[in-house]
Write a protein that holds these residues in place. Structure first.
Motif, PDB file in Angstrom:
ATOM      1  N   GLN A  45       0.827  -1.205   0.000  1.00  0.00           N
ATOM      2  CA  GLN A  45       0.000   0.000   0.000  1.00  0.00           C
ATOM      3  C   GLN A  45       0.859   1.251   0.000  1.00  0.00           C
ATOM      4  O   GLN A  45       0.473   2.267  -0.575  1.00  0.00           O
ATOM      5  N   ALA A  46       2.033   1.177   0.617  1.00  0.00           N
ATOM      6  CA  ALA A  46       2.936   2.327   0.599  1.00  0.00           C
ATOM      7  C   ALA A  46       3.407   2.619  -0.821  1.00  0.00           C
ATOM      8  O   ALA A  46       3.456   3.776  -1.246  1.00  0.00           O
ATOM      9  N   SER A  47       3.718   1.566  -1.567  1.00  0.00           N
ATOM     10  CA  SER A  47       4.140   1.741  -2.959  1.00  0.00           C
ATOM     11  C   SER A  47       2.999   2.289  -3.800  1.00  0.00           C
ATOM     12  O   SER A  47       3.183   3.202  -4.609  1.00  0.00           O
ATOM     13  N   PHE A  48       1.807   1.729  -3.574  1.00  0.00           N
ATOM     14  CA  PHE A  48       0.646   2.209  -4.314  1.00  0.00           C
ATOM     15  C   PHE A  48       0.371   3.679  -4.005  1.00  0.00           C
ATOM     16  O   PHE A  48       0.102   4.475  -4.918  1.00  0.00           O
ATOM     17  N   ALA A  49       0.440   4.048  -2.720  1.00  0.00           N
ATOM     18  CA  ALA A  49       0.164   5.430  -2.330  1.00  0.00           C
ATOM     19  C   ALA A  49       1.155   6.386  -2.993  1.00  0.00           C
ATOM     20  O   ALA A  49       0.770   7.466  -3.459  1.00  0.00           O
ATOM     21  N   TYR A  50       2.412   5.988  -3.048  1.00  0.00           N
ATOM     22  CA  TYR A  50       3.423   6.845  -3.677  1.00  0.00           C
ATOM     23  C   TYR A  50       3.156   6.995  -5.175  1.00  0.00           C
ATOM     24  O   TYR A  50       3.162   8.110  -5.717  1.00  0.00           O
ATOM     25  N   PHE A  52       0.374   6.455  -6.917  1.00  0.00           N
ATOM     26  CA  PHE A  52      -0.868   7.160  -7.229  1.00  0.00           C
ATOM     27  C   PHE A  52      -0.738   8.647  -6.912  1.00  0.00           C
ATOM     28  O   PHE A  52      -1.265   9.493  -7.640  1.00  0.00           O
ATOM     29  N   GLY A  53      -0.022   8.976  -5.832  1.00  0.00           N
ATOM     30  CA  GLY A  53       0.218  10.382  -5.528  1.00  0.00           C
ATOM     31  C   GLY A  53       0.968  11.085  -6.639  1.00  0.00           C
ATOM     32  O   GLY A  53       0.661  12.240  -6.979  1.00  0.00           O
ATOM     33  N   GLU A  54       1.932  10.389  -7.242  1.00  0.00           N
ATOM     34  CA  GLU A  54       2.664  10.958  -8.368  1.00  0.00           C
ATOM     35  C   GLU A  54       1.769  11.127  -9.589  1.00  0.00           C
ATOM     36  O   GLU A  54       1.901  12.092 -10.343  1.00  0.00           O
ATOM     37  N   VAL A 147      -8.057   4.625  -3.294  1.00  0.00           N
ATOM     38  CA  VAL A 147      -7.314   5.683  -3.975  1.00  0.00           C
ATOM     39  C   VAL A 147      -7.372   7.009  -3.217  1.00  0.00           C
ATOM     40  O   VAL A 147      -6.537   7.893  -3.440  1.00  0.00           O
ATOM     41  N   ASN A 148      -8.354   7.165  -2.327  1.00  0.00           N
ATOM     42  CA  ASN A 148      -8.476   8.421  -1.575  1.00  0.00           C
ATOM     43  C   ASN A 148      -7.850   8.351  -0.188  1.00  0.00           C
ATOM     44  O   ASN A 148      -7.752   9.372   0.498  1.00  0.00           O
TER      45      ASN A 148
END
Length: 218
Positions: A45-50, A52-54, A147-148
């Motif tokens: 989830q940390a990788s996904f958050a990074y 998606f934030g980008e 995603v939010n």
């Protein structure tokens, strides 16, 4: 120098089946394998958050407002939906690989298969509009879109819903299945329990409803 020829005597038959693509006896091909080879086969989830934030930061460049930003996020998700439909149908057993023929099976496929593949769970609810004037409207509801979860929205952009990206995925699946639709994401907060509850409003085009009516009569 003469071209090298295979060391095969005249009259020896060639097994053409062995030359082509061989499908394993289990029926599982490379398309059935997850990209992630970890034990849980899930993305951090940390990788996904990074990542998606980008993606949100990239979409935010030179936009004039929230509507344009959500449109860009929608466009980012759309091609994923187109490709995801074929992949998930291919992974189904041979007898159930046919594309959905009516609206409700298609939306159930999105609520269950697409959500399970993307987020590890099904969407929370599927509803049809009760308004007789909008029979083309359906709603897929997610109480807490992943995603939010890690997106911090500034106060001046409080109406922004980054789940517009997921709306683009849904729209791509619908279009790929030949059910053209417009999909938008709307925040419908339910207090402290579900502050980020999102309704994905799916509006099918008139020709989809006409086809549905004809299939109902037949």
């Amino acid at each position: 120098m003469a071209n090298a020829q295979p060391a095969m005597g005249p009259g020896i038959p060639v097994n053409k089946e062995a030359v082509g693509l061989r499908v394993p006896s289990s029926g599982k091909t490379i398309y059935h394998r997850p990209l992630n080879r970890s034990k849980t086969a899930e993305l951090s989830q940390a990788s996904f958050a990074y990542l998606f934030g980008e993606m949100v930061t990239y979409a935010q460049r030179r936009v004039k407002g929230i509507q344009e930003l959500e449109q860009r996020l929608n466009l980012q998700g759309y091609p994923i939906g187109i490709k995801l439909l074929d992949l998930l149908l291919y992974r189904e057993p041979p007898r159930s690989q046919l594309r959905p023929l009516t609206i409700v099976p298609l939306l159930h496929f999105i609520k269950q298969n697409v959500w399970q593949h993307l987020f590890g769970r099904q969407a929370d609810r599927l509803e049809k509009s009760n308004n007789p004037e909008t029979p083309e409207e359906y709603m897929i509801i997610d109480n807490e879109p992943l995603v939010n979860r890690y997106i911090s929205v500034p106060r001046e952009m409080s109406q922004l819903n980054c789940a517009a990206f997921v709306a683009g995925v849904i729209e791509g699946v619908c279009d790929g299945a030949d059910f053209p639709a417009k999909v938008t994401a709307h925040t419908v907060s339910e207090g402290e329990m579900w502050p980020g509850k999102t309704v994905f409003l799916v509006k099918f085009r008139p020709e989809v409803l006409e086809r549905e009516a004809l299939m109902g009569k037949s």
